[in-house]
Design a protein around this motif. Structure first.
Motif, short mmCIF file in Angstrom:
data_model
loop_
_atom_site.label_atom_id
_atom_site.label_comp_id
_atom_site.label_asym_id
_atom_site.label_seq_id
_atom_site.Cartn_x
_atom_site.Cartn_y
_atom_site.Cartn_z
N ARG A 73 0.78 -1.12 -0.07
CA ARG A 73 -0.11 -0.09 0.01
C ARG A 73 0.86 1.23 0.09
NH1 ARG A 73 -5.16 0.00 2.58
NH2 ARG A 73 -4.32 1.76 3.91
N VAL A 74 0.60 1.83 -1.01
CA VAL A 74 1.70 3.32 -1.07
C VAL A 74 0.56 4.35 -1.66
CG1 VAL A 74 3.59 4.35 -2.21
CG2 VAL A 74 3.42 1.86 -1.82
N TRP A 75 0.77 5.58 -0.63
CA TRP A 75 -0.01 6.74 -0.90
C TRP A 75 0.92 7.55 -1.84
CZ3 TRP A 75 -4.88 7.77 0.62
CH2 TRP A 75 -5.50 6.81 1.71
N ILE A 76 0.24 8.04 -2.91
CA ILE A 76 0.82 9.02 -4.20
C ILE A 76 0.13 10.22 -4.14
CG2 ILE A 76 1.80 9.07 -6.22
CD1 ILE A 76 1.81 5.92 -6.25
N VAL A 77 0.90 11.29 -3.80
CA VAL A 77 0.05 12.51 -3.73
C VAL A 77 0.91 13.50 -4.70
CG1 VAL A 77 -0.68 11.97 -1.64
CG2 VAL A 77 1.53 13.41 -1.79
N ASP A 78 0.06 14.51 -4.93
CA ASP A 78 0.52 15.68 -5.90
C ASP A 78 -0.13 16.92 -5.08
OD1 ASP A 78 1.58 17.80 -7.35
OD2 ASP A 78 1.15 16.73 -9.29
N ASP A 92 -8.13 25.88 -13.22
CA ASP A 92 -7.72 24.47 -13.71
C ASP A 92 -6.38 23.89 -13.10
OD1 ASP A 92 -6.47 26.48 -15.17
OD2 ASP A 92 -6.62 25.56 -16.97
N TRP A 93 -6.58 23.78 -11.75
CA TRP A 93 -5.41 22.98 -10.89
C TRP A 93 -6.11 22.11 -10.04
CZ3 TRP A 93 -5.54 24.28 -5.71
CH2 TRP A 93 -5.99 25.30 -5.36
N ALA A 94 -5.28 21.44 -9.26
CA ALA A 94 -5.89 20.18 -8.66
C ALA A 94 -5.18 19.73 -7.46
CB ALA A 94 -6.13 19.08 -9.30
N VAL A 95 -5.64 18.99 -6.64
CA VAL A 95 -4.80 18.51 -5.47
C VAL A 95 -5.00 16.98 -5.82
CG1 VAL A 95 -4.64 18.10 -3.05
CG2 VAL A 95 -5.26 20.21 -3.85
N HIS A 96 -4.27 16.07 -5.65
CA HIS A 96 -4.23 14.57 -6.13
C HIS A 96 -3.97 13.71 -4.84
CE1 HIS A 96 -3.12 15.07 -10.65
NE2 HIS A 96 -4.36 15.87 -10.26
N VAL A 97 -4.78 12.92 -4.17
CA VAL A 97 -4.33 12.09 -3.16
C VAL A 97 -4.82 10.66 -3.53
CG1 VAL A 97 -4.73 11.42 -0.70
CG2 VAL A 97 -4.77 13.84 -1.47
N ASP A 191 1.21 12.57 -11.08
CA ASP A 191 0.35 13.40 -12.16
C ASP A 191 -0.90 12.51 -12.53
OD1 ASP A 191 1.93 15.89 -12.62
OD2 ASP A 191 3.45 14.37 -13.41
N SER A 192 -0.78 11.16 -12.28
CA SER A 192 -1.89 10.26 -13.14
C SER A 192 -2.73 9.48 -11.98
CB SER A 192 -1.65 9.86 -14.16
OG SER A 192 -0.54 8.83 -13.86
N MET A 193 -1.88 9.26 -10.94
CA MET A 193 -2.38 8.00 -10.18
C MET A 193 -3.76 8.26 -9.51
SD MET A 193 -2.38 6.58 -6.67
CE MET A 193 -3.72 5.70 -7.00
N ALA A 194 -4.12 9.29 -8.77
CA ALA A 194 -5.39 9.73 -8.32
C ALA A 194 -6.53 9.82 -9.28
CB ALA A 194 -5.35 10.74 -7.21
N PRO A 195 -6.06 10.55 -10.25
CA PRO A 195 -7.02 10.71 -11.43
C PRO A 195 -7.50 9.45 -12.10
CG PRO A 195 -5.45 12.70 -11.52
CD PRO A 195 -4.93 11.56 -10.55
#
Length: 248
Positions: A73-78, A92-97, A191-195
């Motif tokens: 299990r690995v959390w990947i965040v931007d 047009d910006w975002a927060v990724h968790v 850049d793409s994991m949470a999306p």
């Protein structure tokens, strides 16, 4: 708190923090991007280490710890996906968790704090996709549209929709603002994991542009290309990409 609730809560709070930093009026555009990135990152990594101490962690703004490679299990965040757009006070910006489990984009939340009221899209709360329009729309970088995306859009007769961050583009497909997000200009796992986790949960096709699966928590975090689209368009888009690759 479930993993999905945690991801959504963290993304939402980080988004609020970023709006507060921006509304302080203390920073120029470039300095604002750096201040926002670092402030949101500190919140996210400290919170995750507090509530999920056994999990691995990968953040764009944090020195990579190779110990994550041994974790399931690995959390990947931007903390700020689309730093430029954030600094320019665009929406047009975002927060990724996101949480990758055995390399798969399993749980995710993408916050779009710049939209009215702030929006958080979650992998555990999928909503029906809007109807497909007659003319397809392909979301592309507003500053550096990928040549493959432009060429495929031309063959499909699709309208180009310029937009900022990767997360904003991916969520645009869910929100009915676009139908295809094709990227080939270079990205990293954050850049793409949470999306991808959110898009997959909403029934969208998510893959590399050669059709191979997206795999996360790798030693090399460079993950340069991505296709997120409605499933009914995936075959045709992948075929056109392959034809362009052969011709090139």
């Amino acid at each position: 708190m479930s993993d999905a609730d945690l991801a959504a809560h963290l993304a939402k709070v980080a988004g609020r923090i970023l709006i507060e930093v921006r509304s302080s009026g203390l920073f120029s555009a470039k300095a604002l991007g750096k201040a926002g990135d670092q402030t949101a990152n500190q919140f996210l990594v400290h919170a995750l280490r507090e509530v999920r101490p056994e999990d691995g962690l990968l953040s764009e703004e944090e020195k990579d710890n190779p110990a994550r490679l041994a974790k399931s299990r690995v959390w990947i965040v931007d903390p700020v996906d689309g730093t430029r757009e954030y600094g320019e006070e665009r929406s047009d910006w975002a927060v990724h968790v996101g949480l990758a489990i055995d390399g798969q984009p399993s749980v995710g939340a993408v916050a779009l704090p710049g939209l009215d009221g702030g929006v958080v899209l979650r992998s555990d709360q999928p909503s029906p996709l809007p109807a497909t329009p007659e003319k397809l729309r392909m979301v592309v970088s507003r500053t550096r549209p990928a040549k493959e995306a432009v060429a495929v859009a031309e063959k499909l007769g699709a309208e180009l929709v310029p937009m900022g961050s990767a997360g904003a583009k991916a969520m645009a497909v869910i929100l009915g603002q676009a139908d295809i997000y094709l990227h080939s200009g270079g990205q990293y796992e954050w850049d793409s994991m949470a999306p991808a986790a959110v898009a997959r949960a909403h029934g969208l096709h998510c893959s590399r542009i050669d059709g191979s699966p997206l795999v996360y928590n790798q030693s090399n975090v460079y993950l340069p290309d991505l296709l997120i689209c409605r499933k009914e368009h995936a075959g045709q888009v992948l075929k056109l990409i392959a034809e362009l690759s052969e011709a090139g």
